[in-house]
Design an enzyme around this catalytic site. Sequence first.
Site, mmCIF file in Angstrom:
data_model
loop_
_atom_site.group_PDB
_atom_site.id
_atom_site.type_symbol
_atom_site.label_atom_id
_atom_site.label_comp_id
_atom_site.label_asym_id
_atom_site.label_seq_id
_atom_site.Cartn_x
_atom_site.Cartn_y
_atom_site.Cartn_z
ATOM 1 N N HIS A 92 15.908 57.147 -52.501
ATOM 2 C CA HIS A 92 16.209 55.980 -53.325
ATOM 3 C C HIS A 92 15.042 55.007 -53.322
ATOM 4 C CE1 HIS A 92 17.189 54.680 -49.243
ATOM 5 N NE2 HIS A 92 17.073 53.433 -49.651
ATOM 6 N N ASP A 94 14.814 50.854 -53.362
ATOM 7 C CA ASP A 94 15.762 49.805 -52.992
ATOM 8 C C ASP A 94 16.219 48.982 -54.191
ATOM 9 O OD1 ASP A 94 15.936 50.348 -50.273
ATOM 10 O OD2 ASP A 94 14.219 49.086 -49.770
ATOM 11 N N HIS A 249 12.216 56.286 -50.773
ATOM 12 C CA HIS A 249 12.197 56.603 -49.350
ATOM 13 C C HIS A 249 13.526 57.194 -48.906
ATOM 14 C CE1 HIS A 249 13.427 52.353 -49.707
ATOM 15 N NE2 HIS A 249 14.164 52.550 -48.618
ATOM 16 N N ARG A 264 15.033 44.622 -42.222
ATOM 17 C CA ARG A 264 14.228 44.630 -43.439
ATOM 18 C C ARG A 264 14.201 43.262 -44.104
ATOM 19 N NH1 ARG A 264 16.832 48.098 -47.936
ATOM 20 N NH2 ARG A 264 17.578 46.117 -48.788
#
Length: 301
Positions: A92, A94, A249, A264
């Site tokens: 995917h 983000d 990723h 994150r």
Amino acid sequence: MEIVKLGANIGARIDGVTVAGDLPDDVVAAVYDALLEHEVVFFRDQHHVDEQVQYAFAERLGVPTTPHPTVRSRGVRTLAIDSTYDKANSWHTDVTFVDRIPKASILRPVALPPYGGTTTWASTTAAYEQMPPALQALADSLWAVHTNVFDYAATAAEKAISPEAARYRQEFRSEYFEVCHPVVRVHPETGKRSLVLGHFAKSFDGLSSKEFRAVFDLIQDRVTRLENTVRWSWQPGDLAIWDNRSTQHYAVADYDDQYRRLERITLAGDVPVSVHGEYSRVAAGDASGYSALPGPDRLAG
């Protein structure tokens, strides 16, 4: 400062830099240039970095978003990528279910399993550039609908999940977002073309569900060719930054029931623009509370 290339198509390690919010401007600019060139960059031995330092460093690279458009219970500044709730073991980019796709993310490990738990990034720029012209022309013409009804377990076989994971999924879907993105976008800073796909894509405009799956797999398989990827084995003190506009990723879930947690911070991005100059279109949801759009000067790159 030394930049060590990790692969032909993606990835570099940056040595000789101590990450902080007060780095000299020329060092910050060099880090950002390396990010644009290599699409994901890594730092080792940044043991001093906590949430405050991570956030201050992120502010030097862009404007941080809120942690997530719908998940608001797992951090004020950072989003916890916590194996108790979810495992991001699906390819995917983000937050592609909003119009203003984040431009970049900064990730640091907090708790690592004794084995496994690597993360792999793939270059969607390299994938596009390697396509034959006929396939590029097809991708250039496609628009994909992305929604947040596809969470991080969407492509895995459904099985019994914990109450914590069930609550996370409910929060993830608490507000519905739907947006139509060009499958090929023009990077606002490099001018290169990259692919906008991943597991939040659910259909292509004008194609049936069967046609969508066939064409999606055809293009997505280009992204995840091993030659277009770099795999990182996390160590304490690591830090990773990736360009979310030109990568996908996958967090490899090969650590059994061991605990894994990373945090994150995401940087605000712009609305994708197709090769024909058309912007992404919103069908449902308002992401203005998640991320403010950059001004015209920044949109121009």
